[in-house]
Every structure is written in structure tokens, then in C-alpha cells.
Design a protein around this motif. Structure first.
Motif, PDB file in Angstrom:
ATOM      1  N   LYS A  98     -20.080  28.707  55.662  1.00 10.21           N
ATOM      2  CA  LYS A  98     -19.438  28.471  56.954  1.00 10.21           C
ATOM      3  C   LYS A  98     -18.247  27.522  56.846  1.00 10.21           C
ATOM      4  N   CYS A 135     -20.879  18.958  61.100  1.00 11.01           N
ATOM      5  CA  CYS A 135     -21.370  20.311  60.843  1.00 11.01           C
ATOM      6  C   CYS A 135     -20.210  21.231  60.468  1.00 11.01           C
ATOM      7  N   ASP A 137     -19.686  24.378  61.496  1.00 11.33           N
ATOM      8  CA  ASP A 137     -19.335  25.468  62.416  1.00 11.33           C
ATOM      9  C   ASP A 137     -18.917  24.990  63.798  1.00 11.33           C
ATOM     10  N   ASP A 138     -18.428  23.735  63.873  1.00 10.03           N
ATOM     11  CA  ASP A 138     -17.916  23.276  65.162  1.00 10.03           C
ATOM     12  C   ASP A 138     -16.546  22.618  64.991  1.00 10.03           C
ATOM     13  N   GLU A 140     -13.997  19.723  66.900  1.00 12.02           N
ATOM     14  CA  GLU A 140     -13.813  18.684  67.913  1.00 12.02           C
ATOM     15  C   GLU A 140     -12.324  18.389  68.064  1.00 12.02           C
ATOM     16  N   HIS A 172     -27.597  20.650  73.156  1.00  9.69           N
ATOM     17  CA  HIS A 172     -26.955  19.605  72.353  1.00  9.69           C
ATOM     18  C   HIS A 172     -27.786  18.328  72.398  1.00  9.69           C
ATOM     19  N   ASP A 226     -17.359  24.812  74.468  1.00 10.64           N
ATOM     20  CA  ASP A 226     -18.756  24.558  74.787  1.00 10.64           C
ATOM     21  C   ASP A 226     -18.813  23.298  75.644  1.00 10.64           C
ATOM     22  N   SER A 241     -21.416  15.254  68.839  1.00 10.34           N
ATOM     23  CA  SER A 241     -20.777  16.148  67.850  1.00 10.34           C
ATOM     24  C   SER A 241     -21.026  15.552  66.467  1.00 10.34           C
ATOM     25  N   TYR A 326     -15.968  22.811  70.355  1.00  7.90           N
ATOM     26  CA  TYR A 326     -16.136  24.258  70.248  1.00  7.90           C
ATOM     27  C   TYR A 326     -17.134  24.579  69.145  1.00  7.90           C
ATOM     28  N   HIS A 327     -18.013  25.521  69.417  1.00  6.45           N
ATOM     29  CA  HIS A 327     -18.956  25.984  68.395  1.00  6.45           C
ATOM     30  C   HIS A 327     -18.548  27.391  67.979  1.00  6.45           C
ATOM     31  N   GLY A 329     -20.423  29.342  65.557  1.00  2.00           N
ATOM     32  CA  GLY A 329     -21.505  29.640  64.634  1.00  2.00           C
ATOM     33  C   GLY A 329     -22.189  30.970  64.861  1.00  2.00           C
ATOM     34  N   GLU A 333     -19.370  33.909  69.650  1.00  2.00           N
ATOM     35  CA  GLU A 333     -18.432  32.785  69.750  1.00  2.00           C
ATOM     36  C   GLU A 333     -17.189  33.041  68.899  1.00  2.00           C
TER      37      GLU A 333
END
Length: 562
Positions: A98, A135, A137-138, A140, A172, A226, A241, A326-327, A329, A333
Motif C-alpha cells: 500500500k 498508516c 493508506d491515508d 492528511e 476512527h 473522510d 490520524s 482521506y482514506h 484503503g 475509496e
């Protein structure tokens, strides 16, 4: 105060583009001490994934896509319970990871790794020794005042917080903040967290005083991410986040891990660390296993030990009121953010055709297709809402709406039905190069599993009962139909994907499987060597997949010079 005279969306876009520009200037150049990260560490689920990550990092450094003079490390999960995943909800990221998901902008193309490093470009120079955890897959995005910066200089843990709807809060982490004396609205606020709630119900958020009522702030657009840059007309919460832990806290956790040795249960860095923090933290969460993917007998005991280890440690919160989370994953999305007229598209400058050879693409109701580092014949057609990455499409290829095509070569005549997912992998089997292509519906749930063969009728492939699909493909229902754990049967470990000697044959055969299911016409797989996605990843030939991408890259580069 940022955004006083500039619309919030515009200030966010400008701040994001400034960070991207600063990172772009560092790509391929040695960085000075303190200017960038000392170490960038990526976690891998197993040795195969570790090798894939190391090879991709090596390629990036060779092509000067990353800042130089930094230690880039890949750490494979040790024996025991795993923390790294296989991206089952976005399988085109499963083979190569990812964090190496391609994004539709930049030259060379940005992947999630570069975007992460760009968005955090200001952090290292305002950070005490410690570790930042994020992570793969997000995304910010945030905007603060021109003279302001985010500091990670307080003892304990420090987390970013984003204003979000209560519905978003249920999926979350949610912060219950200590009361603030400041009545002035600011884009950047430093607060203390009383306690942290992990995926709480709306009722629990209200009980714990995590919910904020609207004040005299302007409402902003909620449709973008999100979590959005917003102050609601309705109620809102602050969600998590990334987070930072100082050197002392990191050393404490490391000493604890070295003392216990092998972990026998999965520990969540967000739920199991952050819920132990803050003055109002209680031990009760350790017994709540409703959000746990796999419940092990040691879990409650281990959580309680971590709680007592971290109890009393402060949780500082950096509230970013003009920010978005934003996600990306899941397939839904991924398609939404890359092909619709989303705010992420304008904030990051995402392109419909990114570093590709492609005909002009149509737009329909604000949706377009998205082509990333691919070569498309001028006569092929790709419908709006679809993404094509690292692929070649010939003149007689027609792609329906909301499809994902990754790492494929389709030269012969082919029609992909709407909502198709097609992703090809190179394999090394008994020393020979082979190919297999996973194909199913973008809305199929690959993680859904059943315990017995008699229950597989509840699984769905491309919206059709899986048993009916097996009948169409002339496959028998036996234990041999599934790889791995025989009490955990799913589309992920179903042996239904043919192994072929050429990439093109592999893709066209799998597309015929899809078309057969859609038209309910027989297409026998009985005489094919078949693999599950689980097995495809075990056999994957990372080097060949990277070589294939490089050939496309060089061909596009050459065409641009002509």
C-alpha cells in the motif's frame, strides 16, 4: 490566523502545494542533518513483502525519486502475531504494498511513500527525538498560519486531531479533550487529551463528552474527505490520524517487548497504545474485543499489561481545524478519489492522465477515468469512473465504468464489464516465469469467510452466488478448491485463477471468467492450473513486475522526447 481572508479550501490547497514543492526540491539531493528524517522505517508482513519493499526502495533511490542521505529501512514482522496487512480491500496494492500505491500526479509518478514524506516535510525540524507512526493508506492535509508550525516537543505521546462528523467518529479514534480556556477559533490548537476512544458508538461519544456543539464558526464543505475542514452546523468530534511518541516512551515499549519475547496476539498501535493514555484512561477498554479482527486468548491480559505500563503518560493533541483526512484503503475509496470531482483531486493536483500515453478521455457528470503510467492505444475506450495503472491496452479493448486495471497487458479484443477488478502478477514457479491475473468485482468482499464448504453458498463473486460461479467454470466443491486454512474459506484463498505462460493470455483468460459469470455462459477452468490470490502472492516475482513497470516508464519517457 490562517484562512482569515482566504477560503478554507483554497488555503488548504495552497498549503498542500507548497509542501509538495518543497519535497520536489529535495528529491534526488543529499539532505542536511536536521533538514529531513534520520530514518524512514516501513513494516512488512513477511519476507516476500520485505523483499518487494527493499527492491522498490532501491529503484526509487537509483532514479532519485527520494531525498538522499537518509536511512530507509524495511522491518519484517517478527514471528508471532502480525501487524502488517495484505491489503485485501485494495488488492492492486497487495503484491507491492500500500505504501507503494501509485498516485495520479508527478513526474516521476508519486506513490504514497513520497506523498507521506511531502506532507510531513515540516515535522522533523520541530520534533524532539522520537518516533512518528502513520498508516500507508491515508492522507492528511492541513493548513495553519504562515508563521506557525506543528511542534512535537512535549513528553509522552502527541497526536493530530481533525474535526469530523459523529458517523466518521465511529470508524476512527476519538479524542475527549480537556477543557480549553481559549474562546478564539484557531486553525492550530494545542490541547491535552483526557481520554481516547477507539471506534466508539455515537452514544459512547456523547456519554464521554467527546461531542462538540456548533459555535459561531462558518460551516465548510463536508463532502471532501473522510474528515473535512469544518465546523458543523450539527455536532462534531475530533478524530485521529498519525501520532508521535517521544524517545522515553519508545524505549519503555521496546524494553517491555524485549521482556515478553514473542507476541501471541495482535496489538493495535492506535487502540492498544492510545487508549491507555491521558488522565481519564481506565482499564475497561482492555476487555472490549468488538473491534478486533482476530481474538486471541492472550489479548485481554496483554492489553492490561500495556495499560499499566503506559498509565499516567500524557496524550497531547494538535487540533487542526483546517484539515482533511482521506482514506484510500478500499476499491470504492480509490475509485472515488481518483475519478470523481473530489476536493482531494484539486488539493493534490491529481490528473486524469498522469505520465501516460493515452487518448483524450471523456467526462460524464464530473467523473472521468484516470490513467497512471500506462500506454493506451488511441482506439481503445475507457469509461468514466475507471482507473488504469501500469498497464497496456490495445486498440480493441473496451473498459466499462468503475473498473480497476493494474499491471496488465491486453492486446487482443476484450470487453471488461462495469465494476470489474483486474490485476496481473508475475510468478516464479519451479524456476519458470508464469503469470496469473486476479479478476472479480470491485464491490466483492475478499475478506468475508465461512468455516465449512457447505457455507460457501453465502460468498459472492461479481454479485453472483459463488456456488453458481463454480458451476459456470466447471469446478467441483472440494477442500482442494481452497488454499491455506480450511476453516477460513473466502475469495482470497479460493483457487480459481488460471496460471498462464504469457501476461496477455493470463489477462484475457481471467476476463473471460468474468464475462462468463455476467452472461451465465459456461467457461471451463477444469483443465487449468489454478491459484488463489493467497498463493499468487506467495509465488510473486517482484523483480519481473518492477521490470515491466520500468519498460512502460522508459517507453513513455522516450515518446515525450520525440
Amino acid at each position: 490566523m490562517a484562512g482569515a481572508h482566504v477560503p478554507p479550501g483554497l488555503s488548504l490547497r495552497e498549503a498542500t502545494q507548497q509542501k509538495l514543492q518543497r519535497f520536489s526540491e529535495l528529491r534526488g539531493k543529499p539532505v542536511a542533518a536536521g533538514e529531513f528524517w534520520d530514518i524512514v522505517a516501513i513494516t512488512a508482513a513477511d519476507e516476500k513483502q520485505e523483499l518487494a519493499y527493499k527492491q522498490q526502495l532501491s529503484e526509487k533511490l537509483k532514479k532519485k525519486e527520494l531525498p538522499l542521505g537518509v536511512q530507509y529501512h524495511v522491518f519484517v514482522d517478527p514471528a508471532g502475531a502480525k501487524i502488517g496487512g495484505y491489503s485485501q480491500r485494495l488488492p492492486n496494492a497487495s503484491a507491492l504494498g500500500k505504501i507503494f500505491t501509485a498516485l495520479p500526479f508527478g513526474n516521476p509518478i508519486y506513490q504514497m511513500l513520497e506523498l507521506k514524506l511531502a506532507m510531513y516535510i515540516d515535522f522533523p525540524s520541530h520534533m524532539n527525538p522520537g518516533i512518528l507512526v502513520t498508516c500507508a493508506d491515508d492522507i492528511e492535509l492541513y493548513s495553519i498560519g504562515e508563521s506557525e508550525f506543528i511542534s512535537f516537543d512535549k513528553p509522552g505521546f502527541t497526536a493530530l486531531a481533525h474535526p469530523s462528523s459523529l458517523t466518521v467518529g465511529t470508524t476512527h479514534g476519538v479524542f475527549v479533550l480537556e477543557p480549553s480556556n481559549c474562546l478564539e477559533y484557531r486553525d492550530l490548537e494545542y490541547r491535552c487529551c483526557h481520554r481516547f476512544l477507539h471506534k466508539p458508538s455515537i452514544e459512547r461519544m456523547c456519554q464521554c463528552n467527546a461531542v462538540y456543539r456548533p459555535g459561531n464558526f462558518s460551516q465548510q464543505d463536508l463532502s471532501g474527505g473522510d474528515t473535512a475542514s469544518l465546523k458543523f452546523e450539527s455536532e462534531y468530534v475530533y478524530t485521529d490520524s498519525l501520532f508521535y511518541m517521544d524517545h522515553k516512551s519508545a524505549k519503555k515499549l521496546l524494553a517491555f517487548y524485549e521482556k515478553i519475547g514473542t507476541l501471541n496476539c495482535e496489538i493495535d498501535a492506535y487502540g492498544d497504545f492510545l487508549q491507555a493514555l491521558g488522565s481519564g484512561a481506565t482499564v475497561e477498554y482492555t476487555r472490549n474485543t468488538s473491534n478486533v479482527t482476530k481474538e486471541e486468548s492472550d489479548l485481554v491480559d496483554m492489553r492490561q499489561r500495556i495499560f499499566h505500563l503506559l498509565k499516567g503518560t500524557s496524550l497531547n493533541v494538535v487540533v487542526l481545524n483546517n484539515s482533511k483526512f482521506y482514506h484510500i484503503g478500499t476499491t470504492e475509496e480509490y475509485l472515488c478519489h481518483f475519478t470523481s470531482a473530489s476536493s482531494l483531486k484539486s488539493e493534490l493536483g491529481l490528473q486524469s492522465i498522469a505520465f501516460s500515453i493515452s487518448p483524450a478521455i471523456p467526462e460524464c457528470f464530473g467523473n472521468t477515468s484516470c490513467i497512471i503510467q500506462s500506454i493506451l492505444d488511441s482506439r481503445c475506450s475507457v469509461s468514466p469512473g475507471s482507473v488504469v495503472e501500469y498497464s497496456r491496452l490495445g486498440p480493441d479493448v473496451s473498459v466499462g465504468e468503475n473498473c480497476i486495471i493494474s499491471g496488465s497487458s491486453i492486446i487482443t479484443t476484450a470487453v471488461l464489464p462495469a465494476y470489474s477488478f483486474v490485476c496481473s502478477l508475475s510468478l516464479k514457479m519451479n524456476g519458470h516465469l508464469k503469470y496469473s491475473t486476479m479478476a472479480f468485482g470491485v464491490q466483492d468482499n475478499l475478506k468475508r469467510n465461512v468455516k465449512t464448504l457447505s457455507d460457501i453458498k453465502s460468498l459472492q463473486f461479481f454479485g453472483v452466488c459463488f456456488l453458481s460461479c463454480l458451476d459456470i467454470w466447471n469446478l467441483k466443491v472440494t477442500e482442494e478448491l481452497f488454499s491455506g486454512n480450511k476453516t477460513c474459506l473466502s475469495l482470497w484463498n479460493a483457487r480459481i485463477f488460471p496460471v498462464c505462460t504469457s501476461l496477455n493470455d493470463s489477462v484475457t483468460t481471467s476476463i473471460k471468467m468474468l464475462n462468463a459469470v455476467q452472461s451465465k455462459s459456461a467457461f471451463s477452468l477444469n483443465n487449468c492450473k489454478l491459484l488463489s490470490i493467497e498463493e499468487m502472492l506467495a509465488y510473486k516475482d517482484v523483480e519481473d513486475m518492477i521490470t515491466y513497470r520500468e519498460k512502460i516508464f522508459l517507453e513513455i519517457t522516450l515518446s515525450r522526447k520525440l
